[in-house]
Design a protein around this motif. Structure first.
Motif, mmCIF file in Angstrom:
data_model
loop_
_atom_site.group_PDB
_atom_site.id
_atom_site.type_symbol
_atom_site.label_atom_id
_atom_site.label_comp_id
_atom_site.label_asym_id
_atom_site.label_seq_id
_atom_site.Cartn_x
_atom_site.Cartn_y
_atom_site.Cartn_z
ATOM 1 N N MET A 1 0.846 -1.180 0.000
ATOM 2 C CA MET A 1 0.000 0.000 0.000
ATOM 3 C C MET A 1 0.887 1.238 0.000
ATOM 4 O O MET A 1 1.902 1.297 0.658
ATOM 5 N N GLY A 2 0.458 2.222 -0.764
ATOM 6 C CA GLY A 2 1.222 3.443 -0.907
ATOM 7 C C GLY A 2 0.788 4.527 0.060
ATOM 8 O O GLY A 2 -0.060 4.320 0.922
ATOM 9 N N VAL A 3 1.376 5.689 -0.124
ATOM 10 C CA VAL A 3 1.070 6.864 0.684
ATOM 11 C C VAL A 3 0.186 7.776 -0.138
ATOM 12 O O VAL A 3 0.579 8.241 -1.211
ATOM 13 N N PHE A 19 4.416 5.338 -4.145
ATOM 14 C CA PHE A 19 5.038 4.077 -3.763
ATOM 15 C C PHE A 19 6.547 4.286 -3.781
ATOM 16 O O PHE A 19 7.017 5.390 -4.049
ATOM 17 N N THR A 20 7.326 3.255 -3.528
ATOM 18 C CA THR A 20 8.782 3.430 -3.485
ATOM 19 C C THR A 20 9.384 3.702 -4.857
ATOM 20 O O THR A 20 10.403 4.376 -4.963
ATOM 21 N N TYR A 90 9.668 10.428 -4.303
ATOM 22 C CA TYR A 90 10.148 10.611 -5.670
ATOM 23 C C TYR A 90 11.598 11.111 -5.656
ATOM 24 O O TYR A 90 12.457 10.581 -6.362
ATOM 25 N N LEU A 91 11.861 12.141 -4.870
ATOM 26 C CA LEU A 91 13.191 12.741 -4.840
ATOM 27 C C LEU A 91 14.253 11.743 -4.391
ATOM 28 O O LEU A 91 15.352 11.702 -4.947
ATOM 29 N N SER A 135 5.948 4.849 -13.579
ATOM 30 C CA SER A 135 7.242 4.707 -12.922
ATOM 31 C C SER A 135 7.814 6.108 -12.721
ATOM 32 O O SER A 135 7.657 6.986 -13.567
ATOM 33 N N TYR A 136 8.507 6.317 -11.613
ATOM 34 C CA TYR A 136 9.087 7.628 -11.343
ATOM 35 C C TYR A 136 10.018 8.097 -12.458
ATOM 36 O O TYR A 136 10.116 9.292 -12.710
#
Length: 160
Positions: A1-3, A19-20, A90-91, A135-136
């Motif tokens: 689960m994401g934020v 997500f990561t 993301y950063l 995808s980031y």
């Protein structure tokens, strides 16, 4: 689960889940959004109107897919991507990985919809929402393509 991030006012009905290594952008249906005053009347009317969805070519074989959204959502989608680009998840990720450029095709507008083809991880349209997972490594270029498209549309008032 994401934020799930708190949406900014510029994002309209769009929300972001982080997500990561990827993000999920979700647009809630007009009936699911809350508004007040004249905005509430417009939201209620929009929920009752028939919306023509763009046709999907399910026979097309391509390693990249894209997604579409209503033309009125161009600025909110850009604001949504801004929120992704400013998030610490993301950063942190993008600081360790190179971005993957040259994957997005220039967007186009037709019948009140904007469509852009590119490296979408997953996209779905359901009764109550529309989602696109990215995808980031592809977010910054997508934002750049949409900003350039918005600038071109602003310069050519007849495009709307």
């Amino acid at each position: 689960m994401g934020v799930l991030l708190r949406p900014t006012p510029n994002m309209g009905a769009w929300v972001v889940e982080m997500f990561t290594d990827r993000t999920c952008l979700r647009r809630r249906a007009p009936a699911d959004t809350t508004a007040s005053g004249a905005g509430a009347a417009r939201s209620a009317d929009a929920a009752q109107d028939d919306v023509t969805l763009p046709e999907l070519d399910i026979d097309a074989v391509s390693p990249d897919r894209g997604f579409g959204f209503e033309s009125a959502d161009l600025e909110p989608v850009i604001a949504t991507l801004d929120q992704v680009l400013d998030d610490p998840l993301y950063l942190d990720y993008i600081g360790r990985i190179n971005v993957d450029l040259g994957r997005w095709i220039a967007p186009h507008a037709e019948d009140g919809w904007i469509t852009i083809d590119g490296p979408v991880v997953d996209a779905a349209t359901r009764v109550h929402d529309r989602t696109v997972e990215l995808s980031y490594v592809h977010v910054a270029e997508l934002r750049l393509k949409l900003v350039d498209f918005a600038d071109a549309l602003a310069a050519d008032d007849t495009a709307w």
